[in-house]
Design an enzyme around this catalytic site. Structure first.
Site, PDB file in Angstrom:
ATOM      1  N   TRP A 106       0.817  -1.209   0.000  1.00 13.77           N
ATOM      2  CA  TRP A 106       0.000   0.000   0.000  1.00 13.77           C
ATOM      3  C   TRP A 106       0.852   1.261   0.000  1.00 13.77           C
ATOM      4  CZ3 TRP A 106      -4.140  -1.438  -1.985  1.00 13.77           C
ATOM      5  CH2 TRP A 106      -4.696  -2.681  -1.675  1.00 13.77           C
ATOM      6  N   ASP A 159      -0.936   6.683   6.524  1.00 12.31           N
ATOM      7  CA  ASP A 159      -2.076   5.792   6.306  1.00 12.31           C
ATOM      8  C   ASP A 159      -2.093   4.817   7.476  1.00 12.31           C
ATOM      9  OD1 ASP A 159      -3.821   3.757   5.561  1.00 12.31           O
ATOM     10  OD2 ASP A 159      -2.902   3.392   3.613  1.00 12.31           O
ATOM     11  N   LYS A 169     -11.123  -2.090   7.929  1.00 10.53           N
ATOM     12  CA  LYS A 169     -10.238  -3.041   8.577  1.00 10.53           C
ATOM     13  C   LYS A 169     -10.460  -3.112  10.085  1.00 10.53           C
ATOM     14  CE  LYS A 169      -6.657  -2.438   5.063  1.00 10.53           C
ATOM     15  NZ  LYS A 169      -6.749  -3.792   4.519  1.00 10.53           N
TER      16      LYS A 169
END
Length: 363
Positions: free
Chosen positions: A105, A175, A199
Site C-alpha cells: 500500500w 495511512d 479493517k
C-alpha cells in the site's frame, strides 16, 4: 445463530454489540419509521448522526481543534491521489514528496503520487519481502520535500512502525488503515492521518481523514478534481454530495463502543495481550513460523507459514471447517494471516492457538 471467528484483513470483524444495535434499528431508526440507509443525508436526524460521530471520534483520538475530520468516499486508495494534489498545491510547495516503502500500500501510494509530483522513495524494505521496518532515524529527506509519507501498519506483511520516522521537520502523512483506533494516536505529530475504516472501525466504503486545517487548500486547485479537493468536503461538512451514510452511522456506534471499553489506551492493552498470545505460540512452535522480525511485529496483522505450500493449504482448509475463517494469506505472499483487530475477542485468538497446537500435533 452460530458466529465464526473471522480473521479477515478487511472487510473485517465488527463488535457484536454494534451489529446487534444496528440490526435492532434497521427498519426503524429511533422512531422515524425508516432505516438510516433510507433517510435523507440533509435531514436533521442524519445531521445529528454525523455530528455525534465526529464529536466522539475527536474525543477518542484527542483531535485538536485546528484539525478537520473528513468522512470521505473512495477508500484509502483515493487519498493516494488526493494527498499529493492537495499538499503540493499549497503556497510555497515545491511539488516534491518523500515516501518510505514498507509494503504494497505504501508502494501503491508512491506510484500514484509519482503521476502528479516528484515523488522519491527514500527507504524501502522490499529487499527482504517487506518483513521489517527500515531504520528511519536519519533518512535522506530532501530539504525541499513538501511531506514524508508512510503506511504505518502494513496489513499484508504484518509490520508496524513502533516509532515514527524522523522527518527532519517535514510534514508527516500516515495511512493508518489497519491500526486505526487500535491504540492512542498522537494527532499533533501528523499533518495528515487517515484510514479506510473497513479493517478496524466499520463497513467498507469510507475513509476518514484527519487533516491540519492549514494544509487544506483555500479554493479550487488546478488539475485536482473537485471531489478530490479537501476544501470541497471541508466546507460542506463532508456532505458536498451524498456521503456513505450507513458506514458513518456504524462507525459512530463503534466509536461509542470503543469509549465504553475504556478508550484507545485500554484497547492497546487488550490488543497487546491478544497479539502476545499468538506470537508466543509462534515463537515456540516447531511447525509454524512468523514472517516478520520480532521488533517490527504488528499487533493487528499476524502472517505466518509452515514452509510447505501444501501444508499451508491444508491448514487453511481445516481451520475453516473448524469455524476459523479467512486465515489464508494475501495472494501476493501466500501462507496464512490472522488479523486480530479490536473486535476480535481474545477467545478467538485462543481458539486459533488451540487449533494450531492440534494441527501441529497431527503433523
Amino acid at each position: 445463530m452460530s458466529r465464526v471467528y473471522n480473521f479477515s484483513a478487511g472487510p473485517a470483524v465488527l463488535p457484536e454489540d454494534v451489529l446487534a444495535e444496528c440490526a435492532n434499528e434497521m427498519l426503524d431508526y429511533r422512531g422515524c419509521g425508516m432505516s438510516v440507509m433510507e433517510m435523507s443525508h440533509r435531514s436533521a436526524m442524519y445531521q445529528q448522526i454525523i455530528d455525534e460521530a465526529e464529536a466522539d471520534l475527536r474525543s477518542l483520538m484527542g483531535i485538536p481543534s485546528n484539525y478537520k475530520v473528513l468522512f470521505l468516499q473512495g477508500g484509502a486508495s483515493q487519498q493516494f491521489s488526493a494527498i499529493p494534489l492537495n499538499l503540493c498545491a499549497l503556497p510555497g510547495a515545491t511539488g516534491k514528496a518523500d515516501y518510505i516503502l514498507t509494503g504494497m500500500w505504501a508502494k501503491k501510494a508512491y506510484q500514484e503520487a509519482a503521476r502528479f509530483i516528484d515523488a522519491e522513495a527514500v527507504a524501502s524494505s522490499a529487499d527482504k519481502t517487506f518483513s521489517y521496518i527500515p531504520n528511519c532515524s536519519d533518512l535522506p529527506i530532501r530539504d525541499d520535500a513538501d511531506y514524508v509519507y508512510i503506511c504505518e501498519n502494513n496489513t499484508i506483511y504484518g509490520t508496524v512502525y513502533h516509532e515514527l520516522p524522523n522527518t527532519k521537520g517535514k510534514l508527516l502523512v500516515s495511512d493508518v488503515s489497519s491500526m486505526f483506533l487500535s491504540q492512542p494516536h498522537e494527532v499533533e505529530k501528523y499533518g495528515v492521518i487517515y484510514g479506510g475504516v473497513q479493517k478496524n472501525v466499520g463497513p467498507a466504503g469510507l475513509v476518514i481523514s484527519v487533516i491540519r486545517e492549514d494544509l487544506i487548500p483555500e479554493g479550487p486547485v488546478d488539475g485536482c478534481p473537485t471531489m478530490l479537493n479537501w476544501r470541497t468536503q471541508a466546507d460542506a461538512g463532508s456532505m458536498y454530495n451524498t456521503p456513505n451514510c450507513w458506514a458513518i452511522y456504524v462507525c459512530g456506534k463503534v466509536f461509542k463502543w470503543l469509549a465504553a471499553q475504556g478508550g484507545l489506551a485500554a484497547m492497546r492493552e487488550y490488543n497487546v495481550a491478544k497479539a502476545k498470545l499468538l506470537y508466543d505460540f509462534l515463537d515456540e512452535s516447531k511447525l509454524f513460523h512468523g514472517t516478520v522480525v520480532p521488533e517490527d511485529r504488528s499487533l493487528m496483522n499476524v502472517p505466518f507459514v509452515t514452509g510447505d505450500a501444501d501444508l499451508d493449504a491444508e491448514f487453511v482448509r481445516d481451520s475453516k471447517a473448524a469455524g476459523l475463517e479467512n486465515l489464508k494469506g494475501h495472494r501476493s505472499v501466500g501462507g496464512m494471516r490472522a488479523s486480530i483487530y479490536n473486535a476480535m475477542p481474545i477467545e478467538g485468538v485462543q481458539a486459533l492457538v488451540d487449533f494450531m497446537k492440534d494441527f501441529e500435533a497431527r503433523h
